[in-house]
Design an enzyme around this catalytic site. Structure first.
Site, PDB file in Angstrom:
ATOM      1  N   GLU A   1      21.013  12.329 -35.580  1.00  0.00           N
ATOM      2  CA  GLU A   1      20.251  11.140 -35.957  1.00  0.00           C
ATOM      3  C   GLU A   1      20.708  10.523 -37.304  1.00  0.00           C
ATOM      4  O   GLU A   1      20.911   9.171 -37.045  1.00  0.00           O
ATOM      5  CB  GLU A   1      18.567  11.606 -36.282  1.00  0.00           C
TER       6      GLU A   1
ATOM      7  N   CYS B   1      14.507  17.221 -37.311  1.00  0.00           N
ATOM      8  CA  CYS B   1      14.512  18.015 -38.395  1.00  0.00           C
ATOM      9  C   CYS B   1      13.615  17.101 -39.538  1.00  0.00           C
ATOM     10  O   CYS B   1      13.667  15.905 -39.414  1.00  0.00           O
ATOM     11  CB  CYS B   1      15.484  18.660 -39.111  1.00  0.00           C
TER      12      CYS B   1
ATOM     13  N   CYS C   1      15.900  14.349 -41.176  1.00  0.00           N
ATOM     14  CA  CYS C   1      15.952  13.365 -40.307  1.00  0.00           C
ATOM     15  C   CYS C   1      14.783  12.204 -40.149  1.00  0.00           C
ATOM     16  O   CYS C   1      14.646  11.149 -40.193  1.00  0.00           O
ATOM     17  CB  CYS C   1      16.412  13.598 -38.790  1.00  0.00           C
TER      18      CYS C   1
ATOM     19  N   ASN D   1      25.970  15.449 -33.673  1.00  0.00           N
ATOM     20  CA  ASN D   1      26.054  16.178 -34.726  1.00  0.00           C
ATOM     21  C   ASN D   1      27.378  16.618 -35.080  1.00  0.00           C
ATOM     22  O   ASN D   1      28.217  16.967 -34.280  1.00  0.00           O
ATOM     23  CB  ASN D   1      25.060  17.441 -34.801  1.00  0.00           C
TER      24      ASN D   1
ATOM     25  N   CYS E   1      23.174  16.182 -39.086  1.00  0.00           N
ATOM     26  CA  CYS E   1      22.457  15.920 -37.666  1.00  0.00           C
ATOM     27  C   CYS E   1      23.007  14.705 -36.771  1.00  0.00           C
ATOM     28  O   CYS E   1      23.386  13.777 -37.580  1.00  0.00           O
ATOM     29  CB  CYS E   1      20.919  15.728 -37.895  1.00  0.00           C
TER      30      CYS E   1
ATOM     31  N   GLU F   1      29.320  19.506 -37.510  1.00  0.00           N
ATOM     32  CA  GLU F   1      28.795  20.382 -38.558  1.00  0.00           C
ATOM     33  C   GLU F   1      29.990  20.845 -39.320  1.00  0.00           C
ATOM     34  O   GLU F   1      31.162  20.152 -39.231  1.00  0.00           O
ATOM     35  CB  GLU F   1      28.805  21.871 -37.485  1.00  0.00           C
TER      36      GLU F   1
END
Ligand code: THU
Length: 156
Positions: free
Chosen positions: A72, A108, A111, A59, A70, A61
Site C-alpha cells: 500500500e 496494517c 498503511c 511489498n 508494504c 522486504e
C-alpha cells in the site's frame, strides 16, 4: 458510553463496477513484483487516480525487517500528493500460500495512517477494496472508517 460503528460492504468481485474490477486485477498483477523472501507473503496494491491512471506496487522486504515496505505504501509513494490528481480508490490483494486462509486482506495500521494522510490532504474520500484470493471483496467508501481516533496534523 460513547460507541463507534461503521458501514462496510462485502461482495464477490464480479458484482463491482468494471473500473473497480480492473483495479483489483491490477493489484493482483502487482503481486508478482513482490520481494518477500522472508515472509513469503506477496501483496499487490493498485491505486486509481482521477485521470484514470493506475499506480501499482507490491511489498518490498529487507533483511532488516522494519526497513521493508508494504504494498500500500509502496503504491502511495508513486503518487504525487502535490499534484492535481486525486486518489479515488485503492485495491489490495495477496497470494495465498500454505498457512494463509481466505480472508480479505486488511491493511496494517501504518498503511491506514498513510492512506488517511492522502485522503485528508486531497479532501476527498479514498475507497479501499480489500480482496481475498477467492474473489471476495470487503470495501469501505471512506478510508477514515478504517482508522478511528487517527493521529493527524491537528495535533502538531
Ligand atoms: N504487507 C503488506 O504489504 N500489506 C499489508 O496490508 C499487510 C502486510 C506485507 C508486509 C510484509 O512484507 C508482509 O506483508 C508480511 O507482513
Amino acid at each position: 458510553m460513547p460507541q463507534f460503528s461503521f458501514s462496510f460492504e462485502r461482495c464477490p468481485v464480479a458484482q463491482l463496477p468494471a473500473e473497480i474490477q480492473m483495479l483489483i486485477q491490477a493489484a493482483e498483477t502487482a503481486r508478482a513484483t513482490a520481494y518477500a523472501p522472508y515472509s513469503h507473503f506477496k501483496v499487490g496494491a493498485a491505486i486509481l487516480l482521477s485521470d484514470g491512471t493506475t499506480l501499482r506496487a507490491a511489498n518490498q522486504e529487507n533483511a532488516s525487517f522494519p526497513a521493508g515496505i508494504c504494498a500500500e505504501r509502496a503504491a502511495l509513494a508513486k503518487h504525487n500528493l502535490n499534484g492535481s490528481e486525486t486518489i479515488l480508490a485503492l485495491a489490495i490483494s495477496y497470494l495465498p500460500h500454505s498457512g494463509t486462509g481466505n480472508q480479505p486482506l486488511s491493511p496494517c495500521g501504518i498503511c491506514r495512517q498513510s492512506i488517511l494522510e492522502a485522503q485528508l490532504h486531497q479532501g476527498r474520500p479514498i475507497a479501499v477494496y480489500m480482496c481475498s484470493p477467492a474473489g471476495e471483496v470487503l470495501y469501505v467508501k471512506d478510508a477514515s472508517l478504517l482508522l478511528p481516533f487517527h493521529f493527524s496534523s491537528a495535533f502538531l
